[in-house]
Design a protein around this motif. Structure first.
Motif, mmCIF file in Angstrom:
data_model
loop_
_atom_site.group_PDB
_atom_site.id
_atom_site.type_symbol
_atom_site.label_atom_id
_atom_site.label_comp_id
_atom_site.label_asym_id
_atom_site.label_seq_id
_atom_site.Cartn_x
_atom_site.Cartn_y
_atom_site.Cartn_z
ATOM 1 N N LEU A 124 -39.884 -32.417 15.865
ATOM 2 C CA LEU A 124 -39.299 -33.744 15.012
ATOM 3 C C LEU A 124 -37.934 -34.237 15.817
ATOM 4 O O LEU A 124 -37.983 -35.225 16.170
ATOM 5 N N LEU A 125 -37.103 -33.370 15.958
ATOM 6 C CA LEU A 125 -35.711 -33.684 16.420
ATOM 7 C C LEU A 125 -35.984 -34.309 18.020
ATOM 8 O O LEU A 125 -35.336 -35.235 18.312
ATOM 9 N N TRP A 126 -36.534 -33.328 18.815
ATOM 10 C CA TRP A 126 -36.653 -33.734 20.232
ATOM 11 C C TRP A 126 -37.473 -34.965 20.153
ATOM 12 O O TRP A 126 -37.168 -35.820 21.050
ATOM 13 N N GLY A 127 -38.529 -35.306 19.509
ATOM 14 C CA GLY A 127 -39.053 -36.698 19.534
ATOM 15 C C GLY A 127 -38.418 -37.912 19.040
ATOM 16 O O GLY A 127 -38.358 -38.974 19.447
ATOM 17 N N ALA A 128 -37.434 -37.482 17.949
ATOM 18 C CA ALA A 128 -36.626 -38.652 17.282
ATOM 19 C C ALA A 128 -35.529 -38.997 18.311
ATOM 20 O O ALA A 128 -35.143 -40.211 18.240
ATOM 21 N N ILE A 129 -34.966 -38.088 19.060
ATOM 22 C CA ILE A 129 -33.905 -38.461 20.027
ATOM 23 C C ILE A 129 -34.228 -38.992 21.190
ATOM 24 O O ILE A 129 -33.590 -39.424 21.887
ATOM 25 N N PRO A 130 -35.510 -39.000 21.462
ATOM 26 C CA PRO A 130 -36.302 -39.553 22.673
ATOM 27 C C PRO A 130 -35.852 -38.379 24.178
ATOM 28 O O PRO A 130 -35.253 -38.972 25.025
ATOM 29 N N LEU A 131 -35.852 -37.113 23.881
ATOM 30 C CA LEU A 131 -35.573 -36.276 24.609
ATOM 31 C C LEU A 131 -36.937 -35.922 25.676
ATOM 32 O O LEU A 131 -38.025 -35.899 25.155
ATOM 33 N N PHE A 155 -45.278 -22.948 19.393
ATOM 34 C CA PHE A 155 -45.271 -23.738 20.742
ATOM 35 C C PHE A 155 -46.013 -24.991 20.463
ATOM 36 O O PHE A 155 -45.576 -26.070 20.953
ATOM 37 N N THR A 156 -47.124 -24.733 20.070
ATOM 38 C CA THR A 156 -48.086 -25.707 20.077
ATOM 39 C C THR A 156 -47.702 -26.896 18.955
ATOM 40 O O THR A 156 -47.912 -28.056 19.077
ATOM 41 N N LEU A 157 -47.243 -26.374 17.783
ATOM 42 C CA LEU A 157 -46.662 -27.154 16.701
ATOM 43 C C LEU A 157 -45.574 -28.125 17.228
ATOM 44 O O LEU A 157 -45.440 -29.429 17.023
ATOM 45 N N PHE A 158 -44.669 -27.275 18.042
ATOM 46 C CA PHE A 158 -43.577 -27.982 18.674
ATOM 47 C C PHE A 158 -44.101 -29.273 19.408
ATOM 48 O O PHE A 158 -43.419 -30.187 19.383
ATOM 49 N N LEU A 159 -45.051 -29.018 20.527
ATOM 50 C CA LEU A 159 -45.511 -30.140 21.359
ATOM 51 C C LEU A 159 -46.092 -31.078 20.651
ATOM 52 O O LEU A 159 -45.748 -32.256 20.952
ATOM 53 N N LEU A 160 -46.967 -30.667 19.772
ATOM 54 C CA LEU A 160 -47.626 -31.739 18.794
ATOM 55 C C LEU A 160 -46.394 -32.741 18.159
ATOM 56 O O LEU A 160 -46.671 -33.705 18.230
ATOM 57 N N CYS A 161 -45.693 -32.145 17.236
ATOM 58 C CA CYS A 161 -44.550 -32.786 16.645
ATOM 59 C C CYS A 161 -43.653 -33.810 17.675
ATOM 60 O O CYS A 161 -43.365 -35.172 17.631
ATOM 61 N N TRP A 162 -43.270 -33.109 18.669
ATOM 62 C CA TRP A 162 -42.453 -33.942 19.912
ATOM 63 C C TRP A 162 -43.320 -35.040 20.300
ATOM 64 O O TRP A 162 -42.896 -36.122 20.418
ATOM 65 N N ILE A 163 -44.486 -34.843 20.744
ATOM 66 C CA ILE A 163 -45.290 -35.851 21.306
ATOM 67 C C ILE A 163 -45.655 -37.045 20.358
ATOM 68 O O ILE A 163 -45.409 -38.296 20.656
ATOM 69 N N LEU A 164 -46.036 -36.667 19.282
ATOM 70 C CA LEU A 164 -46.361 -37.576 18.117
ATOM 71 C C LEU A 164 -45.156 -38.378 17.688
ATOM 72 O O LEU A 164 -45.059 -39.718 17.506
ATOM 73 N N VAL A 165 -43.857 -37.909 17.597
ATOM 74 C CA VAL A 165 -42.914 -38.511 16.960
ATOM 75 C C VAL A 165 -42.291 -39.364 17.960
ATOM 76 O O VAL A 165 -42.065 -40.620 17.965
ATOM 77 N N TYR A 166 -42.225 -38.978 19.470
ATOM 78 C CA TYR A 166 -41.851 -39.847 20.377
ATOM 79 C C TYR A 166 -42.722 -40.929 20.529
ATOM 80 O O TYR A 166 -41.991 -41.891 20.934
ATOM 81 N N SER A 167 -44.048 -40.655 20.634
ATOM 82 C CA SER A 167 -44.896 -41.825 20.951
ATOM 83 C C SER A 167 -44.945 -43.049 19.938
ATOM 84 O O SER A 167 -44.868 -43.744 19.998
ATOM 85 N N LEU A 168 -44.746 -42.537 18.322
ATOM 86 C CA LEU A 168 -44.866 -43.364 17.368
ATOM 87 C C LEU A 168 -43.559 -44.176 17.350
ATOM 88 O O LEU A 168 -43.391 -45.263 16.784
ATOM 89 N N VAL A 169 -42.217 -43.484 17.383
ATOM 90 C CA VAL A 169 -41.054 -44.196 17.457
ATOM 91 C C VAL A 169 -40.703 -45.097 18.472
ATOM 92 O O VAL A 169 -40.025 -46.036 18.204
ATOM 93 N N HIS A 170 -41.051 -44.586 19.784
ATOM 94 C CA HIS A 170 -40.511 -45.060 21.024
ATOM 95 C C HIS A 170 -41.383 -46.018 21.507
ATOM 96 O O HIS A 170 -40.942 -46.505 22.911
ATOM 97 N N PHE A 171 -42.747 -45.965 21.276
ATOM 98 C CA PHE A 171 -43.433 -47.093 21.711
ATOM 99 C C PHE A 171 -44.155 -47.797 21.002
ATOM 100 O O PHE A 171 -44.390 -47.838 19.763
#
Length: 128
Positions: free
Chosen positions: A58-65, A112-128
């Protein structure tokens, strides 16, 4: 009429095991002298990893890393935290539980799967 006293133990004593330790998982986790069986230890480490995976994703996706360095950082944080918990906080002998490798891989791929899923979803939803 006289009131008779009940032989029932108070609620606090009723929740204790015969050896005097509390049955609460949080109390057991906070007590470095408590004993752990293999299943409970591995379950605890599994859920710690899941919480770290969710939080970091969630943090990585929200910060756009972006980039592989953040994946490596997640692996280091997750593995380091689990290692610290079982070796320093709980003071267990890792050989009783299958060694460092068995303990450190517990729940790794799921987190690791949960991390990638959350990162990709939050990044895609917030920044695109």
């Amino acid at each position: 009429m006289k009131k008779t006293r009940s032989n029932k133990a108070p609620a606090k004593q009723a929740q204790q095991q015969p050896n005097g330790t509390s049955d609460s998982k949080l109390a057991k986790f906070l007590d470095p002298n408590s004993s752990w069986d293999k299943d409970k230890l591995l379950d605890t480490l599994y859920w710690i990893r899941q919480a770290i995976g969710l939080f970091c994703g969630l943090l990585w996706g929200a910060i756009p890393l972006v980039g592989a360095i953040w994946i490596v950082l997640f692996v280091a944080i997750s593995t380091g935290t689990v290692y610290w918990v079982y070796s320093q906080r709980l003071n267990i002998d890792e050989e009783e539980f299958g060694g460092h490798g068995a303990i450190l891989q517990e729940g790794f791929f799921a987190s690791f799967t949960l991390f990638l899923l959350c990162w990709i979803l939050v990044y895609s939803l917030v920044h695109f």
